[in-house]
Write an enzyme that holds these catalytic residues in place. Structure first.
Site, PDB file in Angstrom:
ATOM      1  N   HIS A 113      -7.542  -0.722   8.915  1.00  0.00           N
ATOM      2  CA  HIS A 113      -6.747   0.495   8.803  1.00  0.00           C
ATOM      3  C   HIS A 113      -5.713   0.528   9.916  1.00  0.00           C
ATOM      4  O   HIS A 113      -5.848  -0.150  10.927  1.00  0.00           O
ATOM      5  CB  HIS A 113      -7.697   1.699   8.901  1.00  0.00           C
ATOM      6  CG  HIS A 113      -7.037   3.001   9.199  1.00  0.00           C
ATOM      7  ND1 HIS A 113      -7.011   3.539  10.475  1.00  0.00           N
ATOM      8  CD2 HIS A 113      -6.391   3.895   8.408  1.00  0.00           C
ATOM      9  CE1 HIS A 113      -6.378   4.696  10.438  1.00  0.00           C
ATOM     10  NE2 HIS A 113      -5.996   4.937   9.201  1.00  0.00           N
TER      11      HIS A 113
ATOM     12  N   ASN B  56     -11.367   4.430   5.103  1.00  0.00           N
ATOM     13  CA  ASN B  56     -11.316   4.534   6.560  1.00  0.00           C
ATOM     14  C   ASN B  56     -11.668   5.970   6.960  1.00  0.00           C
ATOM     15  O   ASN B  56     -11.444   6.384   8.084  1.00  0.00           O
ATOM     16  CB  ASN B  56      -9.935   4.177   7.123  1.00  0.00           C
ATOM     17  CG  ASN B  56      -8.903   5.255   6.872  1.00  0.00           C
ATOM     18  OD1 ASN B  56      -8.340   5.337   5.789  1.00  0.00           O
ATOM     19  ND2 ASN B  56      -8.649   6.098   7.861  1.00  0.00           N
TER      20      ASN B  56
ATOM     21  N   ARG C 267      -0.452  15.387  17.712  1.00  0.00           N
ATOM     22  CA  ARG C 267       0.116  15.174  16.390  1.00  0.00           C
ATOM     23  C   ARG C 267      -0.348  16.266  15.440  1.00  0.00           C
ATOM     24  O   ARG C 267      -1.536  16.593  15.363  1.00  0.00           O
ATOM     25  CB  ARG C 267      -0.307  13.808  15.855  1.00  0.00           C
ATOM     26  CG  ARG C 267       0.210  13.562  14.458  1.00  0.00           C
ATOM     27  CD  ARG C 267      -0.104  12.181  13.951  1.00  0.00           C
ATOM     28  NE  ARG C 267       0.084  12.125  12.506  1.00  0.00           N
ATOM     29  CZ  ARG C 267      -0.060  11.043  11.762  1.00  0.00           C
ATOM     30  NH1 ARG C 267      -0.392   9.903  12.340  1.00  0.00           N
ATOM     31  NH2 ARG C 267       0.111  11.085  10.453  1.00  0.00           N
TER      32      ARG C 267
ATOM     33  N   LYS D  80       1.055   5.289   0.492  1.00  0.00           N
ATOM     34  CA  LYS D  80       0.388   6.509   0.959  1.00  0.00           C
ATOM     35  C   LYS D  80       0.650   7.600  -0.064  1.00  0.00           C
ATOM     36  O   LYS D  80       1.781   8.050  -0.254  1.00  0.00           O
ATOM     37  CB  LYS D  80       0.927   6.919   2.324  1.00  0.00           C
ATOM     38  CG  LYS D  80       0.352   8.217   2.866  1.00  0.00           C
ATOM     39  CD  LYS D  80      -1.130   8.101   3.152  1.00  0.00           C
ATOM     40  CE  LYS D  80      -1.376   7.284   4.400  1.00  0.00           C
ATOM     41  NZ  LYS D  80      -2.835   7.198   4.729  1.00  0.00           N
TER      42      LYS D  80
ATOM     43  N   LYS E 114       0.854  -1.183   0.000  1.00  0.00           N
ATOM     44  CA  LYS E 114       0.000   0.000   0.000  1.00  0.00           C
ATOM     45  C   LYS E 114       0.894   1.238   0.000  1.00  0.00           C
ATOM     46  O   LYS E 114       1.791   1.353   0.839  1.00  0.00           O
ATOM     47  CB  LYS E 114      -0.913   0.011   1.225  1.00  0.00           C
ATOM     48  CG  LYS E 114      -1.639   1.343   1.440  1.00  0.00           C
ATOM     49  CD  LYS E 114      -2.551   1.285   2.634  1.00  0.00           C
ATOM     50  CE  LYS E 114      -3.052   2.657   3.040  1.00  0.00           C
ATOM     51  NZ  LYS E 114      -4.028   2.597   4.138  1.00  0.00           N
TER      52      LYS E 114
END
Length: 452
Positions: free
Chosen positions: A348, A297, A431, A204, A202
Protein backbone atom coordinates in the site's frame (compact mmCIF):
# COMPACT_ATOMS: atom_id res chain seq x y z
CA UNK A 1 28.41 -8.43 12.27
CA UNK A 2 32.10 -8.47 13.10
CA UNK A 3 32.82 -5.79 10.52
CA UNK A 4 31.15 -3.30 12.84
CA UNK A 5 33.83 -3.78 15.48
CA UNK A 6 35.81 -0.87 14.10
CA UNK A 7 32.74 1.32 14.06
CA UNK A 8 31.02 3.01 16.96
CA UNK A 9 27.34 2.37 16.21
CA UNK A 10 26.10 4.19 19.32
CA UNK A 11 23.26 6.62 18.63
CA UNK A 12 24.27 10.09 19.80
CA UNK A 13 21.53 12.18 18.20
CA UNK A 14 18.11 11.79 16.62
CA UNK A 15 16.88 14.72 14.51
CA UNK A 16 13.16 15.06 13.85
CA UNK A 17 12.10 17.48 11.13
CA UNK A 18 8.43 17.90 10.20
CA UNK A 19 7.79 19.21 6.69
CA UNK A 20 4.87 20.22 4.50
CA UNK A 21 5.02 18.87 0.95
CA UNK A 22 2.97 20.01 -2.03
CA UNK A 23 0.12 17.65 -2.92
CA UNK A 24 -2.24 17.80 -5.94
CA UNK A 25 -6.05 18.01 -5.58
CA UNK A 26 -6.62 14.26 -5.67
CA UNK A 27 -10.15 13.13 -4.84
CA UNK A 28 -11.27 10.25 -2.62
CA UNK A 29 -14.44 9.24 -0.83
CA UNK A 30 -13.69 11.52 2.13
CA UNK A 31 -12.91 14.67 0.13
CA UNK A 32 -9.80 16.01 -1.58
CA UNK A 33 -6.13 16.21 -0.71
CA UNK A 34 -5.03 19.45 0.89
CA UNK A 35 -2.50 21.61 -0.98
CA UNK A 36 0.24 20.44 1.38
CA UNK A 37 0.64 17.21 3.34
CA UNK A 38 2.70 16.69 6.52
CA UNK A 39 5.62 14.25 6.68
CA UNK A 40 8.27 13.64 9.32
CA UNK A 41 11.92 13.21 8.34
CA UNK A 42 14.06 11.27 10.84
CA UNK A 43 17.85 11.36 11.06
CA UNK A 44 19.68 8.95 13.36
CA UNK A 45 23.31 9.95 13.96
CA UNK A 46 25.96 7.58 15.31
CA UNK A 47 29.09 8.38 17.32
CA UNK A 48 31.07 8.03 14.07
CA UNK A 49 28.87 10.77 12.53
CA UNK A 50 27.11 8.39 10.18
CA UNK A 51 23.54 9.52 9.55
CA UNK A 52 20.65 7.22 8.70
CA UNK A 53 17.39 8.48 7.18
CA UNK A 54 13.76 7.54 7.84
CA UNK A 55 10.36 8.99 7.00
CA UNK A 56 6.79 8.64 8.24
CA UNK A 57 3.52 10.51 8.70
CA UNK A 58 3.91 14.03 10.06
CA UNK A 59 0.50 14.67 11.64
CA UNK A 60 0.45 15.96 15.22
CA UNK A 61 -0.51 12.61 16.74
CA UNK A 62 2.72 11.11 15.38
CA UNK A 63 4.89 14.07 16.31
CA UNK A 64 3.71 13.75 19.92
CA UNK A 65 5.26 10.28 20.07
CA UNK A 66 8.32 10.87 17.93
CA UNK A 67 10.56 12.56 20.51
CA UNK A 68 9.92 10.18 23.45
CA UNK A 69 10.39 7.17 21.18
CA UNK A 70 13.51 8.68 19.59
CA UNK A 71 14.98 9.34 23.03
CA UNK A 72 14.84 5.58 23.67
CA UNK A 73 17.51 5.17 21.01
CA UNK A 74 20.04 7.55 22.52
CA UNK A 75 23.04 5.75 23.92
CA UNK A 76 22.15 2.47 22.21
CA UNK A 77 23.47 0.96 18.99
CA UNK A 78 21.63 1.25 15.69
CA UNK A 79 21.47 -2.56 15.55
CA UNK A 80 19.68 -2.72 18.92
CA UNK A 81 16.23 -2.53 17.34
CA UNK A 82 14.56 -5.41 19.16
CA UNK A 83 15.11 -3.63 22.47
CA UNK A 84 13.62 -0.42 21.08
CA UNK A 85 10.45 -2.18 19.95
CA UNK A 86 10.18 -4.13 23.19
CA UNK A 87 10.33 -0.97 25.27
CA UNK A 88 8.03 1.11 23.06
CA UNK A 89 4.96 0.25 25.14
CA UNK A 90 6.45 2.28 27.96
CA UNK A 91 5.93 5.45 25.92
CA UNK A 92 2.52 6.83 26.83
CA UNK A 93 -0.04 7.80 24.22
CA UNK A 94 -2.44 10.66 24.87
CA UNK A 95 -5.72 8.99 25.80
CA UNK A 96 -7.61 11.56 23.74
CA UNK A 97 -6.05 10.03 20.62
CA UNK A 98 -7.58 6.61 21.23
CA UNK A 99 -10.23 7.03 23.95
CA UNK A 100 -13.50 5.29 23.15
CA UNK A 101 -12.12 3.69 20.02
CA UNK A 102 -12.58 0.02 19.23
CA UNK A 103 -9.80 -1.70 17.33
CA UNK A 104 -11.84 -3.64 14.80
CA UNK A 105 -10.43 -4.35 11.38
CA UNK A 106 -11.47 -1.92 8.69
CA UNK A 107 -13.00 0.87 10.75
CA UNK A 108 -11.66 3.97 9.06
CA UNK A 109 -9.79 6.36 11.33
CA UNK A 110 -9.60 3.95 14.26
CA UNK A 111 -6.08 3.84 15.65
CA UNK A 112 -4.87 2.19 18.81
CA UNK A 113 -1.87 3.29 20.83
CA UNK A 114 0.10 0.41 19.32
CA UNK A 115 -0.70 1.51 15.77
CA UNK A 116 0.42 5.06 16.51
CA UNK A 117 3.67 3.88 18.07
CA UNK A 118 4.44 1.53 15.20
CA UNK A 119 4.03 4.30 12.65
CA UNK A 120 6.78 6.27 14.38
CA UNK A 121 8.94 3.22 15.10
CA UNK A 122 8.89 2.41 11.39
CA UNK A 123 10.83 5.57 10.59
CA UNK A 124 13.29 5.00 13.43
CA UNK A 125 13.89 1.43 12.28
CA UNK A 126 14.51 2.49 8.66
CA UNK A 127 16.90 5.23 9.79
CA UNK A 128 18.81 2.74 11.95
CA UNK A 129 19.06 0.24 9.11
CA UNK A 130 20.24 3.00 6.78
CA UNK A 131 22.96 4.01 9.27
CA UNK A 132 23.94 0.40 9.90
CA UNK A 133 24.21 -0.31 6.19
CA UNK A 134 26.39 2.73 5.66
CA UNK A 135 28.61 1.65 8.58
CA UNK A 136 29.04 -1.85 7.17
CA UNK A 137 29.17 -0.89 3.51
CA UNK A 138 26.03 -2.96 2.84
CA UNK A 139 22.68 -2.08 1.24
CA UNK A 140 19.59 -2.34 3.44
CA UNK A 141 18.31 -5.31 1.46
CA UNK A 142 21.45 -7.23 2.49
CA UNK A 143 20.66 -6.52 6.15
CA UNK A 144 17.22 -8.05 5.50
CA UNK A 145 18.66 -11.25 4.08
CA UNK A 146 19.31 -10.26 0.49
CA UNK A 147 17.28 -9.35 -2.55
CA UNK A 148 15.47 -11.86 -4.75
CA UNK A 149 14.86 -9.35 -7.56
CA UNK A 150 16.90 -6.48 -8.98
CA UNK A 151 13.94 -4.21 -9.70
CA UNK A 152 10.55 -3.77 -8.01
CA UNK A 153 7.44 -3.22 -10.12
CA UNK A 154 5.04 -0.42 -9.20
CA UNK A 155 1.52 0.34 -10.38
CA UNK A 156 0.28 3.64 -11.77
CA UNK A 157 -1.89 5.17 -9.03
CA UNK A 158 -4.78 6.88 -10.81
CA UNK A 159 -7.02 9.41 -9.10
CA UNK A 160 -10.07 11.40 -9.96
CA UNK A 161 -8.60 14.86 -9.82
CA UNK A 162 -9.40 18.53 -10.16
CA UNK A 163 -7.29 20.67 -12.47
CA UNK A 164 -6.20 22.76 -9.49
CA UNK A 165 -6.93 23.42 -5.85
CA UNK A 166 -9.96 25.63 -5.05
CA UNK A 167 -9.69 29.33 -5.76
CA UNK A 168 -7.91 31.22 -3.04
CA UNK A 169 -5.77 28.25 -1.97
CA UNK A 170 -2.05 28.82 -2.37
CA UNK A 171 -0.43 25.71 -3.77
CA UNK A 172 2.08 24.46 -6.27
CA UNK A 173 0.69 24.08 -9.80
CA UNK A 174 0.89 20.73 -11.57
CA UNK A 175 0.64 19.82 -15.25
CA UNK A 176 -1.64 16.81 -14.94
CA UNK A 177 -4.94 18.58 -15.49
CA UNK A 178 -8.36 17.31 -14.46
CA UNK A 179 -9.64 13.74 -14.47
CA UNK A 180 -13.32 13.54 -13.50
CA UNK A 181 -14.70 11.09 -16.07
CA UNK A 182 -13.61 7.92 -17.90
CA UNK A 183 -11.87 9.86 -20.66
CA UNK A 184 -9.89 11.86 -18.11
CA UNK A 185 -8.88 8.71 -16.24
CA UNK A 186 -7.68 7.05 -19.46
CA UNK A 187 -5.69 10.13 -20.44
CA UNK A 188 -4.09 10.22 -17.00
CA UNK A 189 -3.14 6.54 -17.40
CA UNK A 190 -1.60 7.26 -20.81
CA UNK A 191 0.57 9.98 -19.32
CA UNK A 192 1.68 7.70 -16.51
CA UNK A 193 2.64 5.08 -19.08
CA UNK A 194 4.51 7.56 -21.28
CA UNK A 195 6.40 9.12 -18.36
CA UNK A 196 7.14 6.07 -16.24
CA UNK A 197 6.33 2.95 -18.25
CA UNK A 198 3.77 1.55 -15.79
CA UNK A 199 2.15 -1.70 -16.86
CA UNK A 200 -0.64 -1.95 -14.27
CA UNK A 201 -3.17 0.60 -13.04
CA UNK A 202 -5.03 1.27 -9.82
CA UNK A 203 -7.95 3.69 -9.67
CA UNK A 204 -8.89 5.36 -6.39
CA UNK A 205 -12.66 5.05 -6.35
CA UNK A 206 -15.46 5.87 -3.92
CA UNK A 207 -15.72 9.35 -5.44
CA UNK A 208 -18.55 8.98 -7.95
CA UNK A 209 -21.51 6.57 -8.09
CA UNK A 210 -20.31 3.02 -8.79
CA UNK A 211 -21.75 2.98 -12.31
CA UNK A 212 -19.42 5.84 -13.29
CA UNK A 213 -16.40 4.11 -11.80
CA UNK A 214 -17.33 0.84 -13.52
CA UNK A 215 -17.34 2.81 -16.78
CA UNK A 216 -13.90 4.22 -16.00
CA UNK A 217 -12.43 0.78 -15.37
CA UNK A 218 -14.06 -0.52 -18.55
CA UNK A 219 -12.50 2.38 -20.46
CA UNK A 220 -9.09 1.52 -18.99
CA UNK A 221 -9.53 -2.13 -20.00
CA UNK A 222 -10.33 -1.07 -23.56
CA UNK A 223 -7.40 1.34 -23.76
CA UNK A 224 -4.89 -1.02 -22.11
CA UNK A 225 -6.02 -4.56 -22.96
CA UNK A 226 -4.41 -7.26 -20.84
CA UNK A 227 -2.95 -4.84 -18.29
CA UNK A 228 -3.70 -5.58 -14.60
CA UNK A 229 -6.36 -3.24 -13.19
CA UNK A 230 -7.40 -2.54 -9.59
CA UNK A 231 -10.21 -0.44 -8.09
CA UNK A 232 -10.14 0.89 -4.52
CA UNK A 233 -13.21 2.75 -3.13
CA UNK A 234 -11.86 2.81 0.45
CA UNK A 235 -14.82 0.94 1.93
CA UNK A 236 -17.40 3.30 0.44
CA UNK A 237 -19.81 0.59 -0.76
CA UNK A 238 -22.32 -1.71 0.84
CA UNK A 239 -21.96 -5.48 0.51
CA UNK A 240 -24.66 -5.48 -2.16
CA UNK A 241 -22.96 -2.74 -4.20
CA UNK A 242 -19.59 -4.45 -3.81
CA UNK A 243 -21.02 -7.67 -5.20
CA UNK A 244 -22.60 -5.81 -8.11
CA UNK A 245 -19.28 -4.20 -9.03
CA UNK A 246 -17.47 -7.53 -8.66
CA UNK A 247 -19.92 -9.10 -11.09
CA UNK A 248 -19.64 -6.21 -13.55
CA UNK A 249 -15.83 -6.06 -13.54
CA UNK A 250 -14.85 -9.60 -12.63
CA UNK A 251 -13.39 -10.29 -16.06
CA UNK A 252 -10.96 -7.35 -15.99
CA UNK A 253 -9.96 -6.74 -12.35
CA UNK A 254 -6.74 -8.12 -10.90
CA UNK A 255 -8.33 -7.47 -7.53
CA UNK A 256 -10.92 -5.28 -5.84
CA UNK A 257 -9.47 -3.39 -2.89
CA UNK A 258 -11.51 -2.69 0.28
CA UNK A 259 -14.85 -2.33 -1.49
CA UNK A 260 -16.69 -2.42 1.83
CA UNK A 261 -15.84 -1.67 5.43
CA UNK A 262 -14.67 -4.26 7.95
CA UNK A 263 -13.65 -7.90 7.94
CA UNK A 264 -17.18 -9.38 8.32
CA UNK A 265 -18.49 -7.40 5.35
CA UNK A 266 -15.41 -8.25 3.28
CA UNK A 267 -15.99 -11.94 4.07
CA UNK A 268 -19.57 -11.62 2.77
CA UNK A 269 -18.35 -10.06 -0.46
CA UNK A 270 -15.64 -12.68 -0.92
CA UNK A 271 -18.12 -15.53 -0.40
CA UNK A 272 -20.80 -13.93 -2.55
CA UNK A 273 -18.34 -13.18 -5.33
CA UNK A 274 -17.30 -16.83 -5.48
CA UNK A 275 -20.93 -18.03 -5.58
CA UNK A 276 -21.77 -15.57 -8.33
CA UNK A 277 -18.69 -16.24 -10.45
CA UNK A 278 -19.83 -17.31 -13.93
CA UNK A 279 -18.54 -20.51 -15.44
CA UNK A 280 -16.31 -20.67 -18.49
CA UNK A 281 -19.35 -21.28 -20.71
CA UNK A 282 -21.02 -18.14 -19.34
CA UNK A 283 -18.02 -16.16 -20.54
CA UNK A 284 -17.93 -17.61 -24.01
CA UNK A 285 -15.47 -20.34 -23.11
CA UNK A 286 -12.74 -18.05 -21.84
CA UNK A 287 -13.23 -18.85 -18.17
CA UNK A 288 -11.72 -17.03 -15.17
CA UNK A 289 -10.89 -17.56 -11.54
CA UNK A 290 -13.72 -18.16 -9.08
CA UNK A 291 -14.69 -14.69 -7.91
CA UNK A 292 -12.76 -11.44 -7.81
CA UNK A 293 -9.89 -11.49 -5.29
CA UNK A 294 -10.26 -8.91 -2.54
CA UNK A 295 -7.27 -6.89 -1.35
CA UNK A 296 -6.98 -4.81 1.80
CA UNK A 297 -4.95 -2.21 3.58
CA UNK A 298 -7.84 -1.40 5.92
CA UNK A 299 -9.14 -4.55 7.60
CA UNK A 300 -5.72 -6.18 8.06
CA UNK A 301 -3.36 -3.56 9.44
CA UNK A 302 -1.99 -5.37 12.49
CA UNK A 303 -0.93 -8.94 13.22
CA UNK A 304 -3.89 -9.33 15.60
CA UNK A 305 -6.30 -8.77 12.70
CA UNK A 306 -4.86 -11.56 10.54
CA UNK A 307 -6.57 -14.53 12.21
CA UNK A 308 -10.15 -13.46 11.60
CA UNK A 309 -9.50 -12.20 8.06
CA UNK A 310 -7.65 -15.31 6.94
CA UNK A 311 -9.85 -17.91 8.62
CA UNK A 312 -12.95 -16.24 7.14
CA UNK A 313 -11.26 -15.94 3.73
CA UNK A 314 -12.18 -12.26 3.79
CA UNK A 315 -9.09 -11.14 1.86
CA UNK A 316 -6.92 -12.77 -0.77
CA UNK A 317 -4.24 -10.07 -1.00
CA UNK A 318 -2.80 -8.04 1.90
CA UNK A 319 -1.29 -4.68 1.02
CA UNK A 320 1.43 -4.02 3.53
CA UNK A 321 2.57 -0.53 4.46
CA UNK A 322 5.83 -0.54 6.36
CA UNK A 323 4.86 2.73 8.04
CA UNK A 324 1.94 1.40 10.03
CA UNK A 325 3.13 -2.21 10.27
CA UNK A 326 6.20 -1.00 12.13
CA UNK A 327 8.98 -1.16 9.57
CA UNK A 328 10.79 -3.40 7.12
CA UNK A 329 11.34 -6.41 9.34
CA UNK A 330 7.66 -6.57 10.29
CA UNK A 331 6.82 -6.36 6.60
CA UNK A 332 8.89 -9.48 6.05
CA UNK A 333 7.12 -11.19 8.96
CA UNK A 334 3.75 -10.32 7.41
CA UNK A 335 4.83 -11.66 4.02
CA UNK A 336 5.89 -14.95 5.61
CA UNK A 337 2.50 -15.34 7.30
CA UNK A 338 0.70 -14.58 4.04
CA UNK A 339 2.82 -17.18 2.26
CA UNK A 340 1.91 -19.75 4.93
CA UNK A 341 -1.82 -19.16 4.41
CA UNK A 342 -1.67 -18.85 0.63
CA UNK A 343 -2.64 -15.17 0.74
CA UNK A 344 -1.07 -12.77 -1.75
CA UNK A 345 0.97 -9.79 -0.63
CA UNK A 346 1.86 -6.43 -2.11
CA UNK A 347 2.31 -2.89 -0.80
CA UNK A 348 0.00 0.00 0.00
CA UNK A 349 1.04 3.61 -0.41
CA UNK A 350 0.11 6.91 1.14
CA UNK A 351 1.55 10.29 0.16
CA UNK A 352 5.28 9.78 0.65
CA UNK A 353 8.70 11.05 -0.36
CA UNK A 354 11.79 9.35 -1.75
CA UNK A 355 13.12 8.03 1.57
CA UNK A 356 9.99 5.92 1.97
CA UNK A 357 10.08 4.84 -1.68
CA UNK A 358 13.66 3.67 -1.22
CA UNK A 359 12.70 1.76 1.93
CA UNK A 360 9.70 0.17 0.18
CA UNK A 361 11.90 -0.89 -2.71
CA UNK A 362 14.53 -2.49 -0.49
CA UNK A 363 12.07 -4.58 1.51
CA UNK A 364 9.97 -5.46 -1.56
CA UNK A 365 13.11 -6.80 -3.22
CA UNK A 366 13.48 -9.35 -0.39
CA UNK A 367 9.93 -10.77 -0.43
CA UNK A 368 9.73 -13.96 -2.53
CA UNK A 369 5.92 -14.04 -2.73
CA UNK A 370 5.45 -10.49 -4.04
CA UNK A 371 3.34 -11.28 -7.10
CA UNK A 372 1.53 -7.95 -7.54
CA UNK A 373 2.97 -4.57 -8.47
CA UNK A 374 3.29 -2.25 -5.46
CA UNK A 375 1.36 0.99 -5.06
CA UNK A 376 3.16 4.34 -4.95
CA UNK A 377 1.96 7.94 -4.74
CA UNK A 378 5.48 9.13 -5.46
CA UNK A 379 4.94 10.23 -9.10
CA UNK A 380 2.35 12.70 -7.78
CA UNK A 381 4.90 14.38 -5.49
CA UNK A 382 6.74 17.27 -7.15
CA UNK A 383 8.88 17.97 -4.08
CA UNK A 384 11.37 15.87 -2.14
CA UNK A 385 14.15 16.14 0.42
CA UNK A 386 16.68 14.10 -1.56
CA UNK A 387 19.54 15.24 -3.76
CA UNK A 388 18.30 12.87 -6.49
CA UNK A 389 14.80 11.47 -6.97
CA UNK A 390 14.43 7.69 -7.29
CA UNK A 391 13.54 6.93 -10.91
CA UNK A 392 10.85 4.74 -12.44
CA UNK A 393 11.98 2.82 -15.52
CA UNK A 394 9.48 0.59 -17.34
CA UNK A 395 7.25 0.82 -14.29
CA UNK A 396 9.96 -0.39 -11.94
CA UNK A 397 12.49 1.03 -9.49
CA UNK A 398 15.95 -0.48 -9.52
CA UNK A 399 17.11 -1.85 -6.18
CA UNK A 400 20.13 0.11 -4.99
CA UNK A 401 23.26 -1.81 -4.02
CA UNK A 402 24.84 1.28 -2.46
CA UNK A 403 25.37 1.22 1.31
CA UNK A 404 22.20 1.83 3.33
CA UNK A 405 19.13 3.01 1.42
CA UNK A 406 21.26 4.54 -1.30
CA UNK A 407 19.76 8.02 -0.99
CA UNK A 408 21.20 11.34 0.20
CA UNK A 409 19.49 14.19 2.04
CA UNK A 410 19.32 17.65 0.45
CA UNK A 411 19.57 19.89 3.49
CA UNK A 412 18.52 23.03 1.62
CA UNK A 413 15.31 21.37 0.45
CA UNK A 414 14.69 19.95 3.91
CA UNK A 415 15.09 23.41 5.44
CA UNK A 416 12.74 24.94 2.83
CA UNK A 417 9.96 22.39 3.46
CA UNK A 418 10.43 22.66 7.22
CA UNK A 419 10.12 26.45 6.99
CA UNK A 420 6.78 25.96 5.25
CA UNK A 421 5.69 23.80 8.20
CA UNK A 422 6.87 26.44 10.69
CA UNK A 423 5.04 29.19 8.80
CA UNK A 424 1.77 27.25 8.72
CA UNK A 425 -0.84 28.38 11.24
CA UNK A 426 -1.67 24.78 12.10
CA UNK A 427 -4.39 24.31 9.47
CA UNK A 428 -2.30 21.92 7.40
CA UNK A 429 -0.32 20.10 10.08
CA UNK A 430 -2.95 17.39 10.27
CA UNK A 431 -4.22 15.90 7.04
CA UNK A 432 -7.97 16.40 6.67
CA UNK A 433 -9.45 15.69 3.25
CA UNK A 434 -12.94 16.71 4.38
CA UNK A 435 -11.69 20.13 5.53
CA UNK A 436 -9.98 20.59 2.19
CA UNK A 437 -13.23 19.78 0.37
CA UNK A 438 -15.09 22.38 2.43
CA UNK A 439 -12.93 25.08 0.86
CA UNK A 440 -14.70 24.31 -2.41
CA UNK A 441 -18.01 23.16 -0.92
CA UNK A 442 -18.74 24.77 2.47
CA UNK A 443 -21.62 22.35 3.03
CA UNK A 444 -19.48 19.23 2.65
CA UNK A 445 -19.60 16.80 5.53
CA UNK A 446 -17.59 13.61 5.88
CA UNK A 447 -19.79 11.04 4.10
CA UNK A 448 -21.36 8.25 6.08
CA UNK A 449 -20.18 4.81 5.03
CA UNK A 450 -21.43 3.04 3.00
CA UNK A 451 -22.08 5.88 0.58
CA UNK A 452 -23.62 3.57 -2.00
Amino acid sequence: MTASASRDLTVTEVRLTPVLVADPPLLNTQGVHQPYTPRLIVEVVTADRITGLGETYGDTKYLELARPLADRLLGHRVDDLNRLFAEADEVAVDAARVSGQVDVGGLRGVQTADKLRLSVLSALEVACLDALGKSLGLPVHALLGGKVRDAVEYSAYLFYKWAEHPEGVTAEKDDWGAAVDPAGVVEQARRFTERYGFRSFKLKGGVFPPEEEIAAVRALAAAFPGHPLRLDPNGAWSVETSLKVARELGDVLEYLEDPTLGTPAMAEVAAGSKRAAPSASDKGGGGRRAGVPLATNMCVTTFAEIKEAFTRDAVQVVLSDHHYWGGLRNTQHLAAICRTFGVGVSMHSNTHLGISLAAMTHVASTVPNLHHACDSHYPWQSEDVLTERPAFEDGTVRVSDAPGLGVELDRDRLAFLHRRWLDDDGALRDRDDAAAMRVADPGWVRPAVPRW
